[in-house]
Design an enzyme around this catalytic site. Structure first.
Site, mmCIF file in Angstrom:
data_model
loop_
_atom_site.group_PDB
_atom_site.id
_atom_site.type_symbol
_atom_site.label_atom_id
_atom_site.label_comp_id
_atom_site.label_asym_id
_atom_site.label_seq_id
_atom_site.Cartn_x
_atom_site.Cartn_y
_atom_site.Cartn_z
ATOM 1 N N GLU A 353 2.230 -43.050 -19.964
ATOM 2 C CA GLU A 353 2.611 -43.476 -21.277
ATOM 3 C C GLU A 353 1.884 -43.049 -22.419
ATOM 4 O OE1 GLU A 353 1.849 -47.816 -20.708
ATOM 5 O OE2 GLU A 353 3.306 -47.967 -19.191
ATOM 6 N N ASN A 396 4.909 -40.300 -16.773
ATOM 7 C CA ASN A 396 5.709 -41.434 -16.539
ATOM 8 C C ASN A 396 5.756 -42.042 -18.056
ATOM 9 O OD1 ASN A 396 6.892 -43.338 -14.731
ATOM 10 N ND2 ASN A 396 4.864 -44.754 -14.956
ATOM 11 N N HIS A 432 11.777 -50.729 -17.475
ATOM 12 C CA HIS A 432 11.534 -52.227 -17.536
ATOM 13 C C HIS A 432 12.583 -52.623 -18.837
ATOM 14 C CE1 HIS A 432 7.717 -51.910 -15.501
ATOM 15 N NE2 HIS A 432 7.414 -50.848 -16.201
ATOM 16 N N GLU A 463 9.580 -48.060 -12.221
ATOM 17 C CA GLU A 463 9.028 -48.973 -12.411
ATOM 18 C C GLU A 463 10.278 -50.282 -12.657
ATOM 19 O OE1 GLU A 463 5.796 -49.323 -14.582
ATOM 20 O OE2 GLU A 463 4.912 -47.210 -14.059
ATOM 21 N N ASP A 465 12.361 -53.158 -13.451
ATOM 22 C CA ASP A 465 12.513 -54.559 -12.979
ATOM 23 C C ASP A 465 13.327 -55.291 -14.423
ATOM 24 O OD1 ASP A 465 10.669 -54.502 -15.037
ATOM 25 O OD2 ASP A 465 8.934 -55.563 -14.180
#
Length: 542
Positions: A353, A396, A432, A463, A465
């Site tokens: 990030e 990432n 996300h 990642e 979700d």
């Protein structure tokens, strides 16, 4: 057969095998694994406990929020049914505090928040026996009492559970008791230990007696299935990995969680256990035991490990934030951590990030940028390549699956890194979807994947979700399946990963509450039942 009978049988077995029992109880040190215990070292005279001073810190300011002492996850624990007693010899206490903790249930780390579950901690503090009891309903102890005086050197502590009370003795003398607060209602006892900075002590003896049996770590190898996500993904004309973030404590003490983790996925990412505040809590003091437990599980189940993360501006110990020599700190950390896992992990999130589309250069002006400028990114990748030449190295980032300034800045950054010869191999798209506005059309994501392919870069969904936010389960299923379909189709997409797989331990839980209120963002619900999202992903892989 009653557990008390089992304890007697176990003691006879130990004697027959040449391993002595201690004080007519079951010896919990000899013949059991204490080598995979953070801050501990097995010696000929017991287990040496070194202070970790490990804390959960706040994400923004890095303040210490919760102590995070270790538990022996891979070693022995007890099954209890009724009254029992634990005797421990705490040796070499030098005036600094020394702690032994008995957990009725293991604490759970919810993406950087530690849920304290029931436990009893006994400590030699200032020459007195301090007892604290957590009832699993708060971060803080429900009851704390202090007994005795003049305790130092070698102290044998007895912890006896009977009639709803915990009775404490030291060197054979009864000191007092506290309410049990149903700490051991679950029927298990796990062992943890810690020490005050500047101190340290030795667990010279540990035994249990009464209605107990000793249970060593569960078999890591899990049954497979030809109908699983991993089986379907590996059977594609171009196989891809299907992965998930994994938490270490439920992997050990939740059999259903462990079974799904082994059966459904062929790549795992440590959710927290490789982040800096977990693996290097003090400068030069490393705590790899929890992460090693995850890596061992992966190897036992033929899973690749995507390691996470080496350089980030969050999840840092306080010493790392305040150190004046940031470049040395960063490079030494990468060398030690990536070097420790070299040859055992397949991939690394090297820099996590780094983007901020609102800054002048598109980068977050975090502590690493402030110390080294934008060059910290190239230095981190170069150091990671040197530490583990065979690992695939990723940057990432979140929000870059969407079109806009954030994606544009990321694309330019990785293009410049490639042109400069920096050893970056790929980009992780976090995906996300916390709000409806986070939903991204699969075709937009596909365009970004293809743009990075033209630069010679791999990509992965890292990642994912999807919080339902009032949408139907079918909408959530469509989102998971849509991104998976892109990864299946595009030659440079190597893996599809989600940030956990069950709402029972998901990072979107309403944390800092007891009990935590689970989120709804993952393909298995809080009862570990598959949702429509799971079926939709299977259909895409078919």
């Amino acid at each position: 057969m009653r557990l008390a009978v089992l304890a007697a049988v176990s003691t006879v077995a130990l004697i027959a095998s040449g391993v002595p029992a201690v004080a007519a109880g079951i010896d919990l040190l000899r013949g059991h694994d204490w080598t995979h215990f953070a801050g501990a070292a097995r010696t000929a005279d017991g287990v040496q406990i070194t202070p970790l001073d490990r804390w959960i810190t706040s994400q923004k300011e890095g303040r210490r929020l919760q102590p995070n002492p270790p538990v022996n996850l891979a070693g022995p624990h007890l099954a209890v049914a009724g009254d029992f007693q634990v005797d421990a010899t705490m040796a070499g206490i030098n005036g600094k505090s020394a702690y032994l903790q008995l957990y009725g249930q293991l604490p759970v780390i919810y993406d950087e928040w530690r849920q304290e579950r029931p436990s009893v901690r006994v400590g030699i503090v200032g020459g007195r026996l301090e007892t604290a009891v957590w009832d699993g309903e708060s971060n803080t102890a429900e009851e704390t009492r202090t007994f005795g005086a003049g305790l130092s050197g070698d102290v044998t502590v007895s912890i006896k559970r009977a009639g709803g009370r915990i009775t404490l003795s030291a060197n054979g003398k009864r000191l007092g008791s506290v309410d049990e607060h149903d700490v051991f209602a679950s029927g298990t006892v796990w062992f943890g230990a810690d020490a005050q900075v500047g101190g340290g002590w030795r667990l010279a003896a540990l035994s249990a007696s009464g209605s107990v049996d000793v249970v060593d770590s569960p078999d890591r190898t899990q049954p497979t299935s030809k109908k699983s996500l991993r089986a379907k993904a590996s059977g594609l004309d171009r196989p891809i990995h299907v992965g998930t973030a994994i938490a270490s404590t439920p992997l050990v003490d939740d059999a259903a969680y462990r079974a799904i983790a082994g059966r459904e996925f062929d790549m795992i990412t440590p959710e927290n256990d490789m982040k800096p505040q977990f693996v290097q809590p003090r400068r030069g003091v490393f705590a790899f035991a929890e992460a090693d437990t995850l890596v061992d599980f992966a190897r036992a189940n033929d899973q690749a490990v995507h390691a996470h993360t080496l350089v980030w501006f969050e999840a840092l110990p306080t010493w790392m934030r305040s150190a004046p020599d940031k470049e040395t700190v960063m490079l030494d950390h990468i060398k030690a951590v990536a070097g420790h896992f070299a040859g055992r992990v397949a991939e690394w999130d090297v820099v996590n990030e780094p983007m901020d589309e609102d800054s002048s250069d598109g980068l977050r002006h975090n502590l690493w940028w402030q110390a080294m400028g934008k060059g910290y990114i190239a230095k981190a990748f170069t150091a990671a390549r040197q530490a583990d030449p065979n690992a695939v190295l990723y940057l990432n980032e979140y929000g870059v699956e969407e079109a806009g300034e954030r994606w544009d800045r990321l694309y330019q950054l990785v293009k410049d890194l490639k042109a400069a010869g920096v050893p970056i191999d790929g980009v992780g798209f976090q995906n996300h979807e916390y709000a409806k506005g986070d939903r991204t059309p699969p075709e937009t994501f596909r365009q970004h994947v293809q743009a990075l392919a033209a630069l010679g870069l791999k990509v992965r969904v890292s990642e994912m979700d999807v919080s339902a936010n009032g949408d139907s389960a079918a909408v959530q299923a469509k989102e998971f399946a849509g991104k998976l379909a892109v990864c299946r189709d595009e030659p440079n997409c190597t893996s599809f990963g989600m940030w956990g797989f069950t709402d029972r331990y998901g990072s979107t839980a309403d944390i800092n509450n007891y009990p935590p209120s689970p989120g709804d963002a993952l393909p298995w619900d809080r009862n570990l039942r598959p949702k429509k999202a799971y079926t939709a992903m299977l259909n895409e892989l078919n």
